[in-house]
Design a protein around this motif. Structure first.
Motif, mmCIF file in Angstrom:
data_model
loop_
_atom_site.group_PDB
_atom_site.id
_atom_site.type_symbol
_atom_site.label_atom_id
_atom_site.label_comp_id
_atom_site.label_asym_id
_atom_site.label_seq_id
_atom_site.Cartn_x
_atom_site.Cartn_y
_atom_site.Cartn_z
ATOM 1 N N LYS A 24 0.815 -1.220 0.000
ATOM 2 C CA LYS A 24 0.000 0.000 0.000
ATOM 3 C C LYS A 24 0.848 1.269 0.000
ATOM 4 O O LYS A 24 0.343 2.359 -0.250
ATOM 5 N N TYR A 25 2.130 1.154 0.264
ATOM 6 C CA TYR A 25 2.995 2.330 0.344
ATOM 7 C C TYR A 25 3.077 3.126 -0.958
ATOM 8 O O TYR A 25 3.053 4.360 -0.917
ATOM 9 N N LEU A 28 0.043 5.320 -1.115
ATOM 10 C CA LEU A 28 0.121 6.372 -0.110
ATOM 11 C C LEU A 28 1.078 7.474 -0.553
ATOM 12 O O LEU A 28 0.763 8.669 -0.462
ATOM 13 N N LEU A 29 2.229 7.093 -1.058
ATOM 14 C CA LEU A 29 3.202 8.086 -1.509
ATOM 15 C C LEU A 29 2.682 8.876 -2.707
ATOM 16 O O LEU A 29 2.932 10.081 -2.817
ATOM 17 N N ALA A 30 1.946 8.231 -3.596
ATOM 18 C CA ALA A 30 1.358 8.927 -4.741
ATOM 19 C C ALA A 30 0.330 9.960 -4.270
ATOM 20 O O ALA A 30 0.275 11.084 -4.791
ATOM 21 N N GLN A 50 8.669 6.424 -3.734
ATOM 22 C CA GLN A 50 7.701 5.556 -4.409
ATOM 23 C C GLN A 50 8.417 4.600 -5.358
ATOM 24 O O GLN A 50 8.105 3.407 -5.418
ATOM 25 N N HIS A 51 9.393 5.102 -6.086
ATOM 26 C CA HIS A 51 10.165 4.267 -7.007
ATOM 27 C C HIS A 51 10.925 3.179 -6.240
ATOM 28 O O HIS A 51 10.940 2.014 -6.645
ATOM 29 N N ASN A 52 11.543 3.554 -5.125
ATOM 30 C CA ASN A 52 12.296 2.585 -4.328
ATOM 31 C C ASN A 52 11.395 1.505 -3.738
ATOM 32 O O ASN A 52 11.761 0.328 -3.719
ATOM 33 N N ILE A 53 10.234 1.898 -3.270
ATOM 34 C CA ILE A 53 9.281 0.919 -2.741
ATOM 35 C C ILE A 53 8.857 -0.037 -3.858
ATOM 36 O O ILE A 53 8.751 -1.247 -3.653
ATOM 37 N N GLN A 54 8.626 0.499 -5.046
ATOM 38 C CA GLN A 54 8.228 -0.350 -6.173
ATOM 39 C C GLN A 54 9.334 -1.359 -6.500
ATOM 40 O O GLN A 54 9.049 -2.518 -6.790
ATOM 41 N N ALA A 79 -2.168 -5.603 -4.344
ATOM 42 C CA ALA A 79 -3.349 -6.377 -3.986
ATOM 43 C C ALA A 79 -3.285 -6.804 -2.539
ATOM 44 O O ALA A 79 -2.230 -6.981 -1.976
ATOM 45 N N ASP A 80 -4.440 -6.958 -1.955
ATOM 46 C CA ASP A 80 -4.524 -7.432 -0.567
ATOM 47 C C ASP A 80 -4.803 -8.911 -0.517
ATOM 48 O O ASP A 80 -5.488 -9.472 -1.265
#
Length: 80
Positions: A24-25, A28-30, A50-54, A79-80
């Motif tokens: 979900k991060y 949230l960052l977006a 956001q890029h690093n989390i991706q 997805a959850d």
């Protein structure tokens, strides 16, 4: 959560919570980026985060294997 609910959960249920949360991060960052004023000095850092989390989510996907031994792409899109 009630104790009766916790008792019915197996170990896999508890282990999945952090993985589900990290997916979900990026969303949230977006959202944070969208509402952050353009003049804010840290706005560009939100895109970088956001890029690093991706990248981390892609790594999780590359090493996650479901019970049948097949690669799982369940977490790539948050997805959850």
């Amino acid at each position: 959560m009630e104790n009766s609910v916790l008792r019915r959960m197996n170990l896999n249920s508890f282990l999945m919570v952090p993985v589900q949360r990290v997916t979900k991060y990026p969303l949230l960052l977006a959202r944070l980026y969208k509402v952050t004023p353009d003049h804010h000095t840290g706005k560009d850092l939100l895109i970088e985060a956001q890029h690093n989390i991706q990248l981390h989510l892609e790594h999780i996907n590359s090493v996650s294997i479901n019970v049948s031994g097949e690669r799982s792409d369940h977490y790539a899109m948050g997805a959850d």
